[in-house]
Design an enzyme around this catalytic site. Structure first.
Site, short mmCIF file in Angstrom:
data_model
loop_
_atom_site.label_atom_id
_atom_site.label_comp_id
_atom_site.label_asym_id
_atom_site.label_seq_id
_atom_site.Cartn_x
_atom_site.Cartn_y
_atom_site.Cartn_z
CE LYS A 18 -3.69 -0.37 2.44
NZ LYS A 18 -4.28 -0.63 3.76
NE ARG A 87 -6.58 3.95 4.82
CZ ARG A 87 -7.84 3.59 4.56
NH1 ARG A 87 -8.16 2.33 4.44
NH2 ARG A 87 -8.77 4.50 4.43
N GLY A 96 -8.04 -7.65 4.85
CA GLY A 96 -8.87 -7.80 6.04
C GLY A 96 -8.19 -8.46 7.21
CG MET A 98 -2.42 -7.44 9.54
SD MET A 98 -0.74 -7.11 9.09
CE MET A 98 -0.90 -6.61 7.41
NE ARG A 331 -5.64 -4.85 -3.52
CZ ARG A 331 -6.27 -5.11 -2.41
NH1 ARG A 331 -5.63 -5.07 -1.27
NH2 ARG A 331 -7.54 -5.43 -2.41
CG HIS A 447 -3.69 -43.04 1.76
ND1 HIS A 447 -4.94 -43.34 1.30
CD2 HIS A 447 -2.83 -43.87 1.09
CE1 HIS A 447 -4.85 -44.32 0.40
NE2 HIS A 447 -3.58 -44.66 0.27
CB SER A 781 13.36 -41.52 -12.90
OG SER A 781 12.15 -40.84 -12.67
CB CYS A 849 8.70 -40.22 -11.89
SG CYS A 849 9.59 -41.40 -10.87
CE1 TYR A 869 11.08 -38.21 -16.79
CE2 TYR A 869 13.14 -38.34 -18.03
CZ TYR A 869 12.22 -38.91 -17.15
OH TYR A 869 12.44 -40.15 -16.64
C1 PEP Z 1 8.72 -41.79 -5.57
O1 PEP Z 1 9.13 -42.38 -4.59
O2 PEP Z 1 8.84 -40.56 -5.73
C2 PEP Z 1 8.00 -42.52 -6.61
C3 PEP Z 1 7.64 -41.93 -7.74
O3 PEP Z 1 7.67 -43.80 -6.32
P1 PEP Z 1 6.38 -44.19 -5.46
O4 PEP Z 1 5.61 -42.95 -5.21
O5 PEP Z 1 5.65 -45.17 -6.30
O6 PEP Z 1 7.00 -44.78 -4.26
#
Ligand code: PEP
Ligand code: MG
Length: 895
Positions: A18, A87, A96, A98, A331, A447, A781, A849, A869
């Site tokens: 601000k 302010r 909102g 503070m 802003r 999970h 990976s 991955c 990747y």
């Molecule tokens: C990981 O551990 O990041 C992975 C891709 O294998 P998983 O989630 O199947 O254990």
């Protein structure tokens, strides 16, 4: 301390958003009331030391005097007093969260001076009562109800319907009773000294940085707790000085839809808080133009000026005091995801920003929001409770309390919501079958949340008010009891839970991704078409810009189709474990129970054609694109029946004096395989080395599938990935076997097979010894899920429920390391492995991955770390594409 005239928008760290923007507007010559900003640095000092720096008092005096001299009025003077607003204003806007105190400087004497100067007794007393009320609540920490009750009583006495109708005498009396309320509640008089009011208000704003709600907000928005807020002290202008005054808020474009053209609300004869409080109906900007054409014309000019200057949507607060326009705040405006995409592309077309800048201004998170179906915003809704927004989307369905019922009901075509205290791997089938998942325990990394996000299922978790009773199949919440079959709706983007079924609108962006631009445009209304075009344009620009390739984690041909629709350039992780479930599970049972080699081989022989068919389907769908298939990872006991059930079975049989040898054998096997810490036990490559024939069967299935595809004229590109390697020796041992099988099959099939073999890096030891590991791996990976678990020594399923809330609260981390990559720890291991892997094998291919592959911030890290990747769930692929483009931009141009 900075006068508005001395700062600029670059100083946002020091002046807050601000303050920096007030300074910028002052520099631009816009009609901003003069004032000064107390820096975040002063706030940090105050919060650390418990008092403001000595020098600040002096600086405030100097600034105040300059302000008084400039305006020719004195703070709280008995004649024509200067009043100021105080302010908050942090670096990142915390709407909102503070405090603000207006009309500072009014007391029993200056109120009369204000009445004379304004020629309006009523206005002066109303301003004074607002000061005491606001001061009481925010500075003295009094309950707001104490004042509101007195105000209501005054209205009742006089028959006034609104505050505005209260006459001056009544307001004078009200000020008296407010002062008494203050004295009674705090044991001291309302401070009459204007400077004392100012100092106290300033401290209250500093303190408001650390209120519970501000801390919660920052945690959610990932704003660091140690920034502090600036305090803006600004000469008051009044929108409540009669019919030629008023106050409003406007946006230079529509922040909800992104539609071009200004958009705003105006309220005549009112102060800012009245607009927000929604006491009276506001007017549109068009109505404002009719009411006060001169101010409207000036405002229009200011809007254009600001938008040109900031080259973005601006959000502006303004006040008209007796026909004179004042700009109180601006802003760069917050906007919805749809508006972000539309506005960014509009600004390209208006030649105000470049395509690169437009890409920088949209985020993967926003794109993610656009991919989910949403509840129709116009529908009636009744909120039942609230949990955490764990996996976005909108889902309605009948409540079911166990996985089997979910599968059964879904099987007969019903939409169901699986409602559990928390989920476990046993609930997987139910989660797949359900339209959404609702839990009463666990956070965003529980999970339920993780699995739901992975499969694009809507999920609200940790809705603690839900009292679930699986026995009676009921859930109690806020006095309501719902029974199995009752319909509920959950919004995974907000965490809200509603009663009944709400109408849902599908995502036009998903339609575009699945069916292409032309098909999507053909059936879209003009606004939607504009959005789809904007997404297409920026996503294509991201694709042109990025260096990271984007693959998907997909296990079936069906997943693979979706992955390709979403723009995946390959599969970075095919988890083979799902192929061992369902009807095939018994084959695993036989494998585990086998006492003779012949039994084991028979079981493997039955599995082989099934696996091969899976891979043929996958490689057909992904022809010409790389597919990384991971050999079996989880411990074998996961494929065996539940131990308790078996034990009961055996005990019941025994009690009847019978025997159930099958159950006994299974129970013995379960006991044999039972581990205290299965995550760290017999899984991954260890299975490959200890369970004869298992990996060999999988490799054979892969190689045969590739040969079949090649001989059929296809162009399969398949890679074999070994999980949970810690030592290069493990990989050498497995490779010897794998290489031999591939050579054999290449010979027998006559197909030319080039199947690179690589490993996951998901143990710290693998990362630390990557130089050696790379001797036997053609690619790495990074399995950042396990790598995070093993680096921190966290068992994910345990710690997320038990300790993460506290860790987030205490600032051990600001975001779960399972959600966004821990750069300092896990990231350091990745960098080490990248560097030493490339030392051994300069051409080694490097990817990730773990779930982090689809997390925007983590994608930036992976770009910087020089990976080739990222691979993530199909639904996150567009997000990763966009963020990979933004990451390349950030690295190359500093945007
Ligand atoms: C990981 O551990 O990041 C992975 C891709 O294998 P998983 O989630 O199947 O254990
Ligand atoms: Mg893993």
């Amino acid at each position: 301390m900075f006068d508005f005239a001395d700062g600029s928008r670059e100083q946002v760290d020091l002046l807050g958003g601000k303050g920096a923007n007030l300074a910028e507007m002052t520099k631009l010559g816009l009609p901003v009331p003069p004032g000064f900003t107390i820096t975040t640095e002063a706030c940090r000092y105050y919060l650390a030391q418990g008092e403001e720096p000595q020098s600040l008092r002096v600086q405030v005096t100097m600034a105040l005097r300059r302000l008084e001299d400039q305006l020719g009025r004195r703070l709280g003077d008995v004649q024509d007093p200067l009043l100021v607003s105080v302010r908050s204003g942090a670096k990142f806007s915390m709407p909102g969260m503070m405090e603000t105190v207006l009309n500072v400087g009014l007391n029993d004497y200056s109120v009369k001076g204000l009445a004379d100067a304004a020629g309006d007794e009523r206005f002066a007393w109303d301003s004074y009562r607002r000061l005491i009320q606001m001061f009481g609540r925010t500075v003295l920490g009094m309950p707001g109800a104490l004042f509101e009750d007195a105000l209501e009583a005054a209205k009742r006495r006089t028959g006034a319907r609104t505050d505005v109708e209260l006459p001056a005498e009544e307001l004078t009396a009200l000020v008296e009773s407010f002062k008494q309320v203050v004295a009674a509640h705090t044991g001291r008089e309302f401070p009459q000294d204007p400077r004392e009011q100012l100092d106290m208000a300033m401290r209250a704003v500093f303190d408001s940085w650390n209120t519970e709600r501000a801390r919660i907000y920052r945690r959610r928005e990932r704003i660091p707790h140690d920034l502090g807020t600036a305090v803006n002290v600004c000469a008051m202008v009044f929108g409540n000085l009669g019919e030629t005054s008023g106050t409003g808020v406007c946006f230079t474009r529509d922040p909800a839809t992104g539609k071009p053209g200004a958009y705003g609300d105006y309220l005549g004869n009112a102060q800012g808080e009245d607009v927000v409080a929604g006491i009276r109906n506001t007017l549109s900007l068009e109505d404002f133009a009719r009411l006060d054409p001169a101010s409207h014309a000036e405002l229009t000019q200011v809007m254009r000026r600001l938008e040109t200057h900031y080259r973005d949507l601006c959000d502006i607060e303004f006040t008209v005091e007796r026909g004179k326009l004042w700009i109180l705040q601006t802003r760069v405006g917050k906007r919805t995801a749809a508006a972000a995409f539309r506005i960014a592309t509009q600004l390209i077309d208006e030649r105000l920003i470049t395509e690169d800048e437009a890409l920088h201004r949209v985020t993967g998170e926003q794109l993610g929001q656009l991919l989910f179906p949403q509840f129709d915003a116009d529908a009636q809704r009744e909120l039942l409770t609230r949990g955490m927004a764990a996996s976005p989307g909108a889902a309605s369905g009948k409540l079911v309390f166990d996985s089997a019922t979910a599968v059964e009901w879904a099987g007969r075509g019903e939409d169901v919501l699986l409602c559990r205290r928390e989920t476990t791997p046993d609930d997987l089938a139910g989660m797949v079958a359900a339209a959404g998942v609702l839990t009463s325990r666990g956070g965003k990394t529980s999970h339920a949340a993780v699995v739901a996000r992975g499969m694009g299922r809507t999920c609200v978790c940790g809705a603690e008010e839900l009292d679930i009773d699986v026995e009676t199949r009921t859930v109690k919440v806020n006095g309501t009891t719902l029974t199995e079959g009752d319909v509920v709706s959950i919004d995974g983007s907000t965490g809200e839970v509603f009663t009944g079924r709400l109408p849902v609108v599908a995502s036009p962006v998903v339609n575009y991704l699945e069916r292409g631009l032309d098909a999507a445009l053909a059936e879209a209304d003009p606004e939607t078409a504009d959005l789809v075009r904007a997404v297409d344009r920026l996503l294509r620009h991201a694709d042109r810009t990025r260096r990271l390739r984007v693959r998907a984690n997909a296990d079936t041909a069906e997943d693979a189709t979706r992955a390709r629709d979403m723009g995946a350039e390959g599969i970075g992780l095919c988890r083979t474990e799902h192929m061992f479930l369902g009807e095939r599970r018994v084959l695993i049972e036989r494998l585990v129970l086998a006492e003779e080699a012949a039994d084991r081989e028979a079981a493997l022989a039955e599995l082989l054609p099934l696996q091969r068919a899976d891979f043929v389907a996958l490689l057909t769908e992904m022809d010409r694109l790389p597919v990384t298939i991971r050999l079996l990872d989880p411990p074998l006991h996961e494929f065996l029946p539940d131990r308790t059930e078996l034990a009961v079975k055996v005990a019941v049989a025994e009690a009847r004096g019978e025997a159930d040898p099958e159950a006994e054998r299974l129970l013995a096997a379960v006991d044999r395989l039972r581990e205290t810490n299965p995550m760290l036990g017999l899984r991954g490559v260890r299975l490959g080395l200890l369970v004869p024939g298992l990996y060999a069967m999988q490799v054979r299935a892969i190689a045969e599938a590739a040969a079949e595809r090649r001989n059929a004229g296809g162009a399969p590109i398949v890679e074999i990935m070994v999980p949970l390697v810690g030592s290069v020796m493990e990989l050498h041992l497995i490779r010897d076997e794998i290489d031999q099988i591939i050579t054999d099959i290449a010979e027998s099939s006559g197909a030319q097979l080039e199947i690179p073999i690589g490993t996951m890096i998901e143990l710290p030891r693998a990362a630390l010894t990557a130089r050696r590991v790379a001797e036997a791996a053609e690619f790495f990976s990074f399995g950042t899920n396990d790598l995070t678990q093993t680096t921190w020594g966290f068992s994910r399923d345990d710690v997320e429920a038990s300790i993460f809330a506290t860790y987030l609260e205490k600032g051990v981390f600001t975001v779960s390391p399972f959600e966004s990559l821990d750069r300092d720890g896990v990231g350091a291991l990745i960098r080490t492995a990248v560097a030493s892997g490339r030392e051994t094998r300069p051409t080694i291919k490097l990817g990730v991955c773990g779930e982090h592959g689809g997390d925007p911030e983590s994608v930036h890290f992976f770009h910087d770390a020089g990976l080739d990747y990222v691979s993530c769930s199909p639904y996150r692929v567009p997000v990763a594409r966009l963020e990979a483009g933004r990451a390349a931009l950030a690295a190359d141009t500093g945007l």
